[in-house]
Design an enzyme around this catalytic site. Structure first.
Site, PDB file in Angstrom:
ATOM      1  N   ASP A  80      21.616 -11.510  24.580  1.00 52.93           N
ATOM      2  CA  ASP A  80      21.845 -10.159  25.101  1.00 52.93           C
ATOM      3  C   ASP A  80      23.269  -9.693  24.825  1.00 52.93           C
ATOM      4  OD1 ASP A  80      23.216 -11.735  26.913  1.00 52.93           O
ATOM      5  OD2 ASP A  80      22.271 -10.886  28.698  1.00 52.93           O
ATOM      6  N   SER A  81      24.082 -10.580  24.234  1.00 51.91           N
ATOM      7  CA  SER A  81      25.406 -10.172  23.763  1.00 51.91           C
ATOM      8  C   SER A  81      25.303  -9.142  22.648  1.00 51.91           C
ATOM      9  CB  SER A  81      26.203 -11.378  23.267  1.00 51.91           C
ATOM     10  OG  SER A  81      25.448 -12.144  22.344  1.00 51.91           O
TER      11      SER A  81
ATOM     12  N   ASP B 178      16.758 -14.175  24.755  1.00 52.16           N
ATOM     13  CA  ASP B 178      17.544 -14.018  25.979  1.00 52.16           C
ATOM     14  C   ASP B 178      16.868 -13.027  26.927  1.00 52.16           C
ATOM     15  OD1 ASP B 178      19.711 -14.934  27.357  1.00 52.16           O
ATOM     16  OD2 ASP B 178      21.210 -14.011  26.061  1.00 52.16           O
TER      17      ASP B 178
ATOM     18  N   LYS C   7      15.671 -17.789  27.486  1.00 48.28           N
ATOM     19  CA  LYS C   7      16.867 -18.297  28.173  1.00 48.28           C
ATOM     20  C   LYS C   7      17.109 -17.454  29.418  1.00 48.28           C
ATOM     21  CE  LYS C   7      21.137 -17.639  26.623  1.00 48.28           C
ATOM     22  NZ  LYS C   7      21.767 -16.947  27.791  1.00 48.28           N
TER      23      LYS C   7
ATOM     24  N   GLU D 131      28.564 -22.436  29.605  1.00 51.97           N
ATOM     25  CA  GLU D 131      29.511 -21.485  29.016  1.00 51.97           C
ATOM     26  C   GLU D 131      30.837 -21.446  29.774  1.00 51.97           C
ATOM     27  OE1 GLU D 131      29.859 -16.760  27.676  1.00 51.97           O
ATOM     28  OE2 GLU D 131      27.948 -17.572  28.367  1.00 51.97           O
TER      29      GLU D 131
END
Length: 263
Positions: free
Chosen positions: A41-42, A80, A109, A177
């Protein structure tokens, strides 16, 4: 690549993951043998120009997963789950996870620790493979006080408990992360499933970087944990600048670029 092979790689062979968003990047990732492609989703920040991931919709994720699948038909693709696609109810999370699977992902994810354990159980029981994501969770950035390094002090114990709970719920891998190396190592050593680090040090079972970061395409601030394997931003700017000069100066097209009627 499949889930069994990914799990079997733990402690034996480091796992490579690249976050990519389109047909071309996926095609290259498959060609060079990247183990897993994450459609993250980045894409909200990197592709769509949003300030955060919070504006990304399910339709955005579906479209980009479809593009990546067309570029990498034989690769293992992670889809995602975007913000608010699973937070309101487990039933909605189930439906949206199914949408990503139908779009072409091999698994989904989900960000979060203990709060997403019930959803993970339901997804796994329904046949949808899940990768967990703890440490810095960008979808919760407003709640956790910004992009801060995770896993310090008592936070380390909380993360270890969350990781084990997610493993028990059925995830087959875990993204960690922006977490201090000692905590990421402790989590990795406590789990039977592989961990994938992004800014989590040297002891995770695999690493993930964003396509644009590792190739040096981004022109903004680069995080400390990113290694740039190229500096394509300057090369792209030079190429485009040269194109502008050639067109303005009547140097393009040249003789060898034009078509003429056969005599």
């Amino acid at each position: 690549m499949n889930i069994l092979k990914i799990i079997q790689m733990k402690g034996k062979e480091p796992i490579t993951v690249v976050t990519a968003y389109d047909y071309f990047s996926a095609k290259v990732c498959e060609r060079v043998g990247i183990d897993m492609i994450l459609v993250g989703d980045s894409l909200g920040n990197v592709v769509l120009g949003y300030e955060s991931t919070l504006n990304v919709e399910m339709e955005d994720m579906e479209r980009h997963i479809q593009a990546v699948r067309r570029g990498a038909p034989n690769s293992f693709i992670i889809g995602d789950m975007p913000f608010m696609s699973y937070q309101t109810s487990d039933d909605e999370g189930m439906r949206n996870a199914g949408r990503l699977m139908k779009a072409g992902s091999n698994c989904v994810k989900v960000e979060g620790g203990l709060r997403v354990v019930p959803l993970v159980k339901k997804l796994v029981d329904s046949g949808i493979p899940v990768i967990g994501h703890i440490g810095l969770t960008p979808q919760s950035v407003n709640q956790i006080g910004g992009y801060r390094i995770q896993g310090k002090g008592k936070d380390a114990d909380r993360m270890i408990v969350a990781a084990k709970s997610l493993e028990e719920a059925g995830i087959f891998s875990l993204v960690i992360e922006l977490t201090i190396e000692e905590t990421a190592r402790a989590i990795t050593e406590s789990l039977l499933i592989p961990t994938i680090g992004i800014g989590a040090g040297r002891y995770c079972d695999g690493q993930v970087l964003v396509w644009h970061d590792l190739l040096g395409i981004n022109d903004g601030k680069i995080s400390k944990f990113v290694k740039k394997y190229a500096n394509l931003n300057s090369e792209i700017e030079k190429a485009l600048s040269d194109y502008v000069k050639d067109v303005k100066g009547h140097m393009f097209p040249e003789e060898n670029h034009v078509f003429k009627e056969d005599k």
